[in-house]
Structure formats: structure tokens, C-alpha cells
Enzyme design. Structure first.
Site, mmCIF file in Angstrom:
data_model
loop_
_atom_site.group_PDB
_atom_site.id
_atom_site.type_symbol
_atom_site.label_atom_id
_atom_site.label_comp_id
_atom_site.label_asym_id
_atom_site.label_seq_id
_atom_site.Cartn_x
_atom_site.Cartn_y
_atom_site.Cartn_z
ATOM 1 N N ASP A 326 37.286 38.713 55.685
ATOM 2 C CA ASP A 326 38.449 38.466 54.062
ATOM 3 C C ASP A 326 37.447 40.580 54.286
ATOM 4 O O ASP A 326 36.327 40.269 53.548
ATOM 5 C CB ASP A 326 38.111 37.785 53.332
ATOM 6 C CG ASP A 326 38.966 36.787 53.140
ATOM 7 O OD1 ASP A 326 40.111 36.572 53.596
ATOM 8 O OD2 ASP A 326 38.208 35.466 52.758
ATOM 9 N N ASP A 363 40.971 35.684 32.244
ATOM 10 C CA ASP A 363 40.634 35.711 33.032
ATOM 11 C C ASP A 363 39.437 36.149 33.008
ATOM 12 O O ASP A 363 38.870 36.391 32.405
ATOM 13 C CB ASP A 363 41.198 37.113 34.208
ATOM 14 C CG ASP A 363 40.876 37.338 35.074
ATOM 15 O OD1 ASP A 363 40.561 37.062 35.874
ATOM 16 O OD2 ASP A 363 41.573 38.453 35.800
ATOM 17 N N SER A 395 47.321 33.529 41.185
ATOM 18 C CA SER A 395 47.587 32.887 42.686
ATOM 19 C C SER A 395 47.967 33.912 43.429
ATOM 20 O O SER A 395 48.365 35.142 42.787
ATOM 21 C CB SER A 395 48.657 31.687 41.972
ATOM 22 O OG SER A 395 49.714 32.573 43.007
ATOM 23 N N ARG A 397 49.913 33.715 45.926
ATOM 24 C CA ARG A 397 51.354 33.696 46.254
ATOM 25 C C ARG A 397 52.257 34.557 45.604
ATOM 26 O O ARG A 397 52.702 35.803 45.494
ATOM 27 C CB ARG A 397 51.837 31.727 45.796
ATOM 28 C CG ARG A 397 53.388 31.946 46.854
ATOM 29 C CD ARG A 397 53.775 30.521 47.095
ATOM 30 N NE ARG A 397 52.582 30.092 47.284
ATOM 31 C CZ ARG A 397 52.654 30.527 49.380
ATOM 32 N NH1 ARG A 397 52.803 31.393 49.599
ATOM 33 N NH2 ARG A 397 51.214 29.522 49.695
ATOM 34 N N LYS A 413 49.621 41.384 34.522
ATOM 35 C CA LYS A 413 48.273 42.657 34.783
ATOM 36 C C LYS A 413 48.274 41.557 36.573
ATOM 37 O O LYS A 413 48.415 40.795 36.573
ATOM 38 C CB LYS A 413 46.930 42.696 34.817
ATOM 39 C CG LYS A 413 46.021 41.618 35.265
ATOM 40 C CD LYS A 413 44.968 42.050 34.576
ATOM 41 C CE LYS A 413 43.527 40.961 35.278
ATOM 42 N NZ LYS A 413 43.445 39.958 34.778
#
Lengths: 698, 66
Positions: A326, A363, A395, A397, A413
Site C-alpha cells: 500500500d 472527518d 469509503s 468504494r 470532498k
């Protein structure tokens, strides 16, 4: 409730991780003494029979012992060696067995010291189990079963592994990680909902659903592994065992059929000398050190605070050809920070900052907080009614997050493409200058986040990515080792390309979804490559299971830890690179000692064959000028025994590893350990022969 | 307590059995030895070598058992 002091890990690495590679832990008290005792315990034939080479030595020792008691027992020839020679030979063979057992016992003892420390966290604990009617019952932790729910409050020990169902609390995990700073645990979070039995709640309280039956928890598995209870031979060990058994079989048949030939050429060979010849021929050095090398490999991984579920996993690290990493947290620092606001569509920087401030209100990620901080720095604080608003979590997705106001207004955002899609779905248009702003941030290697209010895009936030120091050098090292690195990131292709170039990775997958991880791994495996990856979330579990080496973060979910074959107690994804290095080192160490073991047999032939068949014309082979046949045999046997303890430190510590290609490693291996294995015994046997002659032992 | 099938799969059950049987069978081959002790010892050595070779074959073909 039980109150226990967390165990002190004798080998817990301290300080910066990159400065604690191969840290030797201090010797545990009594480790050597216990290893000596175990060396004798392991003389039990039921244990020795697991190692074919050493079992042959064990049988040979019995024969020489019998010949010591009655020198004429096996001999028809009047020239048979006397009781003194037989006794010396028996002692040397016994020492060979004890040295091999000592190497194994020493390696096992180091693991047991860690297991003892872990076991101290396992004292029985009282737990408050939640009953179906909502009341609580005080039960012993051993009575808890998978699916039970328990309530744990401040100061109490978590009774078993589980997932947080309700509550937020700080948990002291020093019992398993050695890290004294408490970690926050809360329900529903991929990275923070998993708790481990034996750790302690230090603030607030948690409702936990138990995920492991007694004896099946994380610490139970760790104890079994470090103690070697679940140790089974790895594929390479099995292959090497077969090779050693074949060599031993060949030499056993050769030696057993020698007496008729010897009698024919009028050089009768005493049985004890045949035993010495057999022991000299078979690869006792690697036979004696093989299991110690494997155990020490597991130990070296554990020194890095990584628990491997099997030796097979450690060994597989050595064969890894592709690393899937990652970007965030592994290649770049986890916390991307907002650097600047780039307004588009005629909006001002202040308008963009105010909207970004409102969109980031809920957030709690470091990125979100940095956007709020940057907006506040520009004095662009939202005046919207946030007390009635609700937050939308990011998320993988949708790739966006934001705030829904009570009056129906939506502030978002996220990834530029995702925001474009959001705006178009609400009938809006994309400003012409958005792509220019997006490309400007991407070309700087930053992450562009677009900001919109309903169907109107206000601009782009530049999130600055910082590549971890030394990453380029590490990827260069991996390349020299023949390992390909693939970076996965949710960023766009331009940003991913810039980061990949700067960090020096070989390939990257941009705008990756969780499903892409498993697809990348499968694609690499189809090409015959072995893949390693790290992960911590539940959505990483399939990919962790699919990878040849899956390293789960200890802070990750139970699902990720169960799918992986290694767990990193420090939850540091870059450690994957160190683990691969350890796996390579394990294989190189085994290869180096096998080369040395087979090469050093050559010198022994030159010692024993002239001693056996000097009369039949092989005396010129006595290149070392050994004093007498009996002295030559004893010297070769003493060298054979002493070389095992001499190589124990190398077997336990591992051969020094320099990143290089397989060809370079093979050449170096042959030069150092092949040539060294040829030369060292000639010198060693000659020196021992001089000592044996000087001491008039024969 | 070990089951009988478990016992039969253990090499250390078969090794002594093979040794005893082999010694009894091979002893007549060494009847010319100076003493019965030596003839039995040589028979034991021969059968021991054969049994050891058999054990190595088992290791070669079933290495995971060891």
C-alpha cells in the site's frame, strides 16, 4: 480481577526499528545450562530417530561402545584396535551427538524464554459475561466461549480475544507489543475494534464479543509457535532431509559392502574404523545443525516483533519475488497534510477553504483534521449550522466523504473523478480549469481532493504526500535481490506515477479498489511469482489469504489476523521488507552450511582412506602427512565433532546477508563456504593430528 | 495410551523387532566365529545395518513423518 505485571520481553527490540535489525536479545538466565541438560535428554532414540544423519551416528556410537566393552566382539583380525582407541572414538561420536543436540536445544531454548513471558499474561481472569436478560455473571475466563459478550472496565484485564461491540477505551497492549503507550479501541473501526486477551483496559469501558475459545486465542497460538509445538518441517527442510537421507543411504551401503573388497586386497578393516569412515562420509555438520537453523529463523522473525504462524511462512519469505505494498503508511508517511487550496470555476480561495472546512467537519482522519487546520489558518471557518448536520464517512468504494446539512445541502470532498461523478449526477457541470488544478497537484506527487457544494465544484485541495526516508534505497536493494515491488494506491495515475518514480517502486496500480489487491496478487501468481503483502482491514483478508506471505498488522481486525500467516506486533507495514530479508537469510544460511558440510567431507576422505588402505597403495593420498592411521581417524572424527559447535553461532545468527542476485549469491556461497569447506578441514585435521600425536593419545 | 495402529506406524516399534528377527536369522551365517557371542554380535551388526538402511528408505519416501 487479576492484576498482573506485563511480562518483560527479553528480546523486545527498542529504539528506531531501522536501527534494531538483527538485535541480539540478551541471553536468558540458565539458557546454556538448560541446553546442556536437553542435549542429553535428546539422546533418547525416539527423538534422535527424527534426524536420519544423527540417528546413524547414534547407531555407530552404540557399535563403538560395544567394541569398547569387548574389543574382540566384532573382530576376526588380530590387528583390531584396542579398547583405548575404541573408547576415544566412542567419546568423540557421543560428543558429536551432544553438540548437534545442543545446537537444537539452544535454538529451542531462546523460543521458550519468550513463551514463558507470554504465559505470564495467561493467568486465569474473572470476566463479567453478559446474560441474555441483560444482567452480568462473574465467570472464569476459561469458561468463555466464542460468541459470548463480556463487559470490561477501566483497570480490568481483557479475558480473551474479541471484537469491540460497544464503547471506546484506551487499552494497554504492552503485554504483547512491548509498546507502553495505550491504544484506542472502539467498535466498528477496522483498525481498532480487535482486542487481545491478556491486555488491559486503562480508561473507560468496552463491551466485547469473544472471538476465540479457550486455548485458541492469539497468545495461545503465539506460545505454541515460539515453543515449537506447532513446528512442522518446511518444504525446503523436507527436501534437504531427503537429500541427506539419500547421501547417508549411499554411504551406508558403500561402507557395508567394503569389508569383502578390503579382504580381497588384503587390507582387513576393523568395524570401528568402518563406523568412523561412515560418520566421516555422511553430512553430519548440516545434519546436526539443520533444525537449529530453522528454529533460529523463526526466532529472528520474532526478534522483529513478528509472529509467524509457521516456519513455512518464514521460509516462503525467502522465495518472494513480488511485494505488493500500500502506498499510504508503507511507502509514504501515513498522514497526508493539506498544503494549499486551488480554487476553480471562478471561486475564491476563501470560498473553497470555507466549503472544505464544512465538508471536513466530521472527518476525524489526519487528512481531514489538516484540512480544517489549514482553513482555520486562512480564517475561513464555516458559518453553516453544523450542530444539526451529519457526517458521511469516506469509503473505498465511493472514494468521497462529506457533510449533509439538515436543510438537504450536501458538501463533499474526495477523489476528483468521484466528485465529478457526484456533481454530474446532480445535474451540475465540471469547471474547465478543474483538470489543470488536478494535474498541477498530481505532477507534484500530491493527492488532489476536489470539493463541491451540491452540484458545484469549488476547487481542489492539495494533500501533500511525504515519502518515507530511505525508501528508494530499500527498493534498490529489493531489485538487486530480484524482487519486484508493486505499489497500490487509490490516487490517480499521475500522482501514483510521480510517487512511484520518486520512491523507486517497479510498478503501481492507481485508483485501486480493495478488490484490485487480490486481482494483482492472482495475476502475479499466474506468472509463477510468489507474492507478499500487508494488510489490516477485513477487506484485506481475502488478499492476505491469497498471498504467499500475508502480514497482518496487530492493530488490524481479527479477520485479517486469521487470514494472514504472520502478524506484526508493531503494526508497521514497512517491516515486510525486513521479513523478506530474514527469509532470504534463512535460505542462504541453510545453503551455505550445506555447501560447507558437503565440501568438508573431502578432507576427511584424505584423512581416513589412506589410513584404511595405506597397505593397498593409497598411502600417497595422505596429503596432510598425518602421523598414523589411528591418529588420522581420530583427528578426522574430532574435527567432525568440533565443527558443529563452531558453526552454532552462524546457524543461530544467520549468514551475513548482502542484497544481490541469485547468481551472485551462489558464486559467493561457493567461494566462501565451498572453498572454505575444502580448506578449513585440511588445516583443522592437521592441527588436531599434531595435538593427538603430542598428547600420545594413540 | 497409544493405540495399536499408532504403535505399528512407529519406526521405533519396527526397528527392534527387525533387529531381533534379523539376528536370529543371520546368526547361522557366522557359525564359524570363535565364540557364540561373536557370531551373535556379527549377526546383530548385519541385521542392524539392514534395518538402518530400511529406516533410511522410510525417511526418503516419507520425510514428513520425521
Amino acid at each position: 480481577m487479576t492484576t498482573l505485571q506485563p511480562p518483560i520481553f527479553p528480546r523486545m527490540p527498542r529504539g528506531r526499528r531501522d536501527q534494531r535489525r538483527y538485535t541480539e536479545r540478551p541471553r536468558s538466565d540458565g539458557l546454556l545450562g538448560r541446553a546442556v541438560v536437553q542435549s542429553f535428554v535428546k539422546l533418547d532414540p525416539r527423538l534422535t530417530a527424527r534426524n536420519p544423519v544423527m540417528f546413524v551416528v547414534w547407531c555407530g556410537t552404540l557399535v563403538t561402545l560395544a567394541a569398547t566393552l569387548e574389543p574382540r566382539l566384532f573382530e576376526l583380525s588380530p590387528e583390531a584396535p584396542g579398547r583405548g582407541f575404541n573408547a576415544l572414538l566412542s567419546l568423540i561420536l557421543l560428543a558429536t551427538l551432544l553438540f548437534a543436540n545442543f545446537a537444537e536445544a539452544l535454538a529451542e531454548g531462546r523460543g521458550k524464554a519468550q513463551a514463558d513471558a507470554l504465559r505470564r499474561t495467561q493467568a486465569s481472569t474473572q470476566a463479567r459475561r453478559l446474560l441474555p436478560d441483560g444482567s452480568e455473571a462473574l465467570v472464569d475466563s476459561s469458561a468463555l466461549r466464542r460468541g459470548d459478550q463480556v463487559r470490561v472496565s477501566q483497570g480490568e484485564m481483557i479475558p480473551a480475544d474479541g471484537e469491540v461491540v460497544d464503547g471506546v477505551a484506551a487499552v494497554d497492549e504492552s503485554a504483547i507489543t512491548g509498546e507502553s503507550a495505550p491504544v484506542l479501541k472502539e467498535a466498528g473501526s477496522d483498525g481498532a475494534s480487535s482486542v487481545t486477551g491478556g491486555t488491559r483496559v486503562v480508561s473507560d469501558k468496552l463491551l466485547i464479543r469473544i472471538t476465540a475459545d479457550p486455548g485458541k486465542g492469539f497468545i495461545d497460538r503465539m506460545i505454541a509457535l515460539v515453543e515449537g509445538a506447532e513446528r512442522s518441517k518446511t518444504p525446503n527442510e523436507i527436501a534437504l532431509t531427503v537429500l541427506l537421507a539419500v547421501l547417508t543411504q549411499v554411504f551406508l551401503i558403500a561402507v557395508a559392502t567394503l569389508p569383502p573388497v578390503a579382504a580381497y586386497i588384503n587390507s582387513p578393516t576393523p568395524v570401528v574404523v568402518l563406523v568412523a569412515l561412515l560418520v566421516a562420509l555422511i553430512p553430519t555438520t548440516i545434519g546436526g545443525l539443520l533444525s537449529a537453523i530453522g528454529i533460529a529463523g523463526m526466532d529472528r522473525v520474532a526478534q522483529f516483533n513478528v509472529i509467524a504462524t509457521s516456519g513455512r511462512a518464514v521460509e516462503a519469505c525467502g522465495d518472494i519475488t513480488t511485494l505488493v505494498l500500500d502506498k499510504t503508511g508503507t511507502i509514504t508517511l501515513g498522514n497526508r497534510l493539506a498544503e494549499e487550496f486551488l480554487p476553480v470555476g471562478g471561486h475564491s480561495e476563501r470560498e473553497l477553504a470555507t466549503t472544505a472546512h464544512a465538508a471536513s467537519w466530521f472527518d476525524t482522519t489526519p487528512e481531514g483534521k489538516s484540512i480544517v487546520r489549514l482553513a482555520e489558518k486562512l480564517d475561513a471557518v464555516t458559518a453553516l449550522p453544523m450542530d444539526t448536520a451529519t457526517g458521511l464517512e469516506f469509503s473505498a468504494r465511493t472514494r468521497l466523504s462529506g457533510t449533509d446539512l439538515a436543510d438537504g445541502n450536501e458538501l463533499r470532498k474526495g477523489a476528483v473523478e468521484a466528485i465529478k461523478g457526484f456533481v454530474r449526477s446532480r445535474g451540475g457541470t465540471v469547471p474547465a480549469d478543474l483538470d489543470a488544478a488536478y494535474e498541477r497537484v498530481s505532477r507534484l506527487g500530491g493527492t488532489p481532493l476536489a470539493v463541491c457544494w451540491n452540484a458545484e465544484i469549488f476547487g481542489v485541495i492539495h494533500l501533500k504526500d511525504i515519502i518515507k526516508p530511505g525508501m528508494r534505497e530499500r527498493f534498490d536493494q529489493l531489485r538487486r535481490m530480484g524482487i519486484r515491488s508493486v505499489m497500490l494506491t487509490g490516487d490517480n495515475a499521475i500522482t501514483a506515477g510521480v510517487i512511484a518514480r520518486e520512491a523507486g517502486v517497479d510498478d503501481f496500480i492507481a485508483e485501486a479498489t480493495p478488490e484490485d489487491k487480490i486481482a494483482v496478487i492472482q495475476a502475479e501468481q499466474r506468472l509463477g511469482r510468489l507474492v507478499a503483502m500487508t494488510g489490516d482491514g477485513t477487506n484485506d483478508a481475502p488478499a492476505l489469504a491469497q498471498a504467499n506471505v500475508g502480514v497482518a498488522m496487530n492493530s488490524g481486525t481479527q479477520a485479517a489476523k486469521e487470514a494472514a500467516n504472520m502478524v506484526d506486533l508493531d503494526s508497521d507495514p514497512t517491516k515486510l521488507i525486513d521479513i523478506v530479508t530474514i527469509g532470504k537469510q534463512l535460505l542462504i544460511t541453510r545453503g551455505a552450511l550445506t555447501t560447507f558440510s558437503i565440501a568438508n567431507d573431502v578432507a576427511k576422505y584424505f584423512a581416513i582412506l589412506p589410513a584404511l588402505f595405506g597397505k593397498a597403495g593409497l598411502a600417497p593420498l595422505n596429503l596432510m602427512g598425518l602421523a598414523s592411521p589411528q591418529s588420522a581417524i581420530l583427528s578426522a572424527m574430532v574435527f567432525n565433532a568440533l565443527i558443529i559447535p563452531a558453526l552454532v553461532p552462524l546457524a543461530l545468527k544467520g549468514v551475513a546477508f548482502r542484497p544481490s542476485t541469485a547468481d551472485q549469491l551462489l558464486r559467493r556461497n561457493l567461494l566462501v563456504y565451498g572453498l572454505g569447506g575444502l580448506v578449513v578441514p585440511f588445516i583443522g585435521i592437521k592441527l588436531i593430528d599434531l595435538a593427538v600425536s603430542a598428547l600420545r593419545l594413540v | 495410551m497409544a493405540s495399536s495402529s499408532g504403535l505399528l506406524s512407529k519406526p521405533l516399534f519396527w526397528l527392534p523387532l527387525g533387529l531381533v528377527l534379523g539376528t536370529v536369522l543371520a546368526a547361522p551365517l557366522f557359525s564359524s566365529s570363535p565364540s557364540p557371542l561373536q557370531s551373535n554380535a556379527l549377526a546383530l551388526l548385519l541385521s542392524g545395518t539392514v534395518v538402518l538402511s530400511g529406516y533410511l528408505f522410510v525417511v526418503i519416501f516419507q520425510p514428513e513423518r520425521f
